[in-house]
Design a protein around this motif. Sequence first.
Motif, PDB file in Angstrom:
ATOM      1  N   ILE A  53       0.849  -1.187   0.000  1.00 20.02           N
ATOM      2  CA  ILE A  53       0.000   0.000   0.000  1.00 20.02           C
ATOM      3  C   ILE A  53       0.887   1.241   0.000  1.00 20.02           C
ATOM      4  O   ILE A  53       1.885   1.304   0.726  1.00 20.02           O
ATOM      5  CB  ILE A  53      -0.907   0.011   1.255  1.00 20.02           C
ATOM      6  N   THR A  61      -6.155   1.245   5.823  1.00 18.89           N
ATOM      7  CA  THR A  61      -6.419  -0.156   5.484  1.00 18.89           C
ATOM      8  C   THR A  61      -6.772  -1.028   6.684  1.00 18.89           C
ATOM      9  O   THR A  61      -6.994  -2.228   6.516  1.00 18.89           O
ATOM     10  CB  THR A  61      -5.214  -0.784   4.748  1.00 18.89           C
ATOM     11  N   ARG A  83       0.306  -5.630   2.857  1.00 17.91           N
ATOM     12  CA  ARG A  83      -0.953  -6.205   3.322  1.00 17.91           C
ATOM     13  C   ARG A  83      -1.306  -7.366   2.411  1.00 17.91           C
ATOM     14  O   ARG A  83      -0.829  -7.452   1.285  1.00 17.91           O
ATOM     15  CB  ARG A  83      -2.102  -5.177   3.255  1.00 17.91           C
ATOM     16  N   VAL A  88      -8.112  -6.794   3.401  1.00 19.14           N
ATOM     17  CA  VAL A  88      -8.410  -5.361   3.380  1.00 19.14           C
ATOM     18  C   VAL A  88      -9.747  -5.144   2.691  1.00 19.14           C
ATOM     19  O   VAL A  88      -9.878  -5.304   1.479  1.00 19.14           O
ATOM     20  CB  VAL A  88      -7.303  -4.563   2.650  1.00 19.14           C
ATOM     21  N   THR A  90     -12.606  -2.628   1.502  1.00 24.21           N
ATOM     22  CA  THR A  90     -12.616  -1.221   1.095  1.00 24.21           C
ATOM     23  C   THR A  90     -13.671  -0.411   1.849  1.00 24.21           C
ATOM     24  O   THR A  90     -14.701  -0.938   2.266  1.00 24.21           O
ATOM     25  CB  THR A  90     -12.866  -1.103  -0.418  1.00 24.21           C
ATOM     26  N   MET A  94     -11.135   4.980   0.955  1.00 27.73           N
ATOM     27  CA  MET A  94     -10.101   4.411   0.093  1.00 27.73           C
ATOM     28  C   MET A  94     -10.223   4.842  -1.362  1.00 27.73           C
ATOM     29  O   MET A  94      -9.460   4.374  -2.204  1.00 27.73           O
ATOM     30  CB  MET A  94     -10.109   2.885   0.190  1.00 27.73           C
ATOM     31  N   LEU A  97      -7.064   5.159  -3.670  1.00 24.93           N
ATOM     32  CA  LEU A  97      -5.993   4.306  -3.137  1.00 24.93           C
ATOM     33  C   LEU A  97      -5.047   3.833  -4.236  1.00 24.93           C
ATOM     34  O   LEU A  97      -5.480   3.508  -5.337  1.00 24.93           O
ATOM     35  CB  LEU A  97      -6.621   3.086  -2.454  1.00 24.93           C
TER      36      LEU A  97
END
Length: 106
Positions: A53, A61, A83, A88, A90, A94, A97
């Motif tokens: 990320i 996250t 990650r 994760v 959403t 986000m 992202l």
Amino acid sequence: MGKITFIEHDNTEHVTEFEVGTTLMQIAADNAIPGVDGDCGGECACGTCHMIIADEWFGKTGSIGDAEEQMLSMTPERAKTSRLGCQVKTTDAMDGLTVHLPEFQM
């Protein structure tokens, strides 16, 4: 609907749309993003949905659970913002992202 950018190890970018509550792994699978295998189907049992990320997004996250930490500890390309995409989910926060994909998955 929000947007997420997946960036392959060779810098190829894939901009995808997502619905809140979908995992990063599922978004990648639904959009045929190369390099995200998700062999275990999202059970946090294989590590083949490893994602890195972008620093500025990592805090959005969520936290890393014990099972995810164990899988990530075996990942040779682990970064401080690694990650597993299956872990994760959403959120609205986000949208925008950026996710980098390692060259190799476990």
